[in-house]
Design a protein around this motif. Structure first.
Motif, short mmCIF file in Angstrom:
data_model
loop_
_atom_site.label_atom_id
_atom_site.label_comp_id
_atom_site.label_asym_id
_atom_site.label_seq_id
_atom_site.Cartn_x
_atom_site.Cartn_y
_atom_site.Cartn_z
N GLU A 52 0.17 -4.32 -0.85
CA GLU A 52 0.49 -5.65 -0.32
C GLU A 52 1.38 -5.53 0.91
N TYR A 54 3.98 -8.05 3.32
CA TYR A 54 4.67 -9.33 3.35
C TYR A 54 4.44 -9.97 4.71
N ASP A 56 5.56 -12.58 7.12
CA ASP A 56 6.75 -13.41 7.38
C ASP A 56 6.39 -14.85 7.73
N SER A 59 5.54 -16.50 4.55
CA SER A 59 6.43 -16.12 3.44
C SER A 59 5.68 -15.79 2.16
N THR A 60 4.71 -14.90 2.27
CA THR A 60 3.95 -14.51 1.08
C THR A 60 3.46 -13.07 1.20
N TRP A 61 3.17 -12.49 0.04
CA TRP A 61 2.58 -11.15 -0.02
C TRP A 61 1.07 -11.28 0.03
N LYS A 189 7.08 -5.25 5.84
CA LYS A 189 7.36 -4.73 4.51
C LYS A 189 6.07 -4.56 3.71
#
Length: 194
Positions: A52, A54, A56, A59-61, A189
């Motif tokens: 996965e 992230y 930005d 705001s989700t994986w 990330k």
């Protein structure tokens, strides 16, 4: 022979009097633990870890597919490619999806398809026999081919952690997008589960 000894003695004196020569000690390292890398690898065709990124902006994986590469002779390294279809790669570090929005896109032709990063991560245990440790993103340039077969290189580096018992490793990858007019440090990330 005599002049060679005098040369060595001269260096010894110079180092001793001037303090110019310092003894260098390597940082402590621990033997690679082959079981760490293999937590996120299975020897079954088209296996992909639960990967996965992230995003930005929302705001989700988001899940993505990438096929892992591991090495018996380099057991703490983990990379991405496609060992099942010659000449093909995979969506390593979500790069195929991410960079397709740039002018020229990303090619889908055989021989250039998707992205290959043979050795991307290095797993370093926190101590001998530990089941936790650091994941280093091996600094390198990753080549991406556009649809017209021209290419550009994206730099990667970064660090993270792994935990064999929790079966997760997380990394922050720093992308150097300057070759395509982007930021020198785009941070993204990632997390991986088996």
């Amino acid at each position: 022979m005599k002049s060679g000894l005098m040369h060595v003695f001269g260096i010894f004196l110079l180092c001793g009097f001037l303090g110019a020569c310092k003894k260098q000690f390597a940082e402590p390292t621990y033997a690679p633990n082959a079981t760490a890398v293999k937590v996120w690898y299975q020897p079954t065709q088209f296996y992909t870890p639960d990967a996965e990124i992230y995003i930005d902006s929302i705001s989700t994986w988001r899940k993505f597919t990438s096929f892992p590469l591991v090495y018996d002779n380099d057991p703490n390294k983990y990379g991405f490619g496609n060992p099942y279809v010659p000449g093909k790669g995979s969506n390593a570090l979500y790069m195929t999806s991410w960079y397709t929005r740039y002018p020229g896109g990303v090619t889908a032709d055989s021989g250039y398809y998707n992205i290959t990063i043979p050795k991307c991560f290095e797993f370093i245990p926190e101590k001998q026999g530990a089941t936790k440790g650091t994941v280093n993103v091996i600094p390198q340039k990753v080549r991406i081919y556009r649809r017209d077969k021209t290419f550009y290189d994206i730099g990667i580096s970064g660090t993270g952690t792994y935990d064999e018992l929790a079966k997760i490793f997380e990394v922050e990858v720093i992308f150097d997008d300057t070759e395509i007019g982007g930021s020198k440090e785009s941070r993204r990330k990632f997390r991986f589960r088996p």
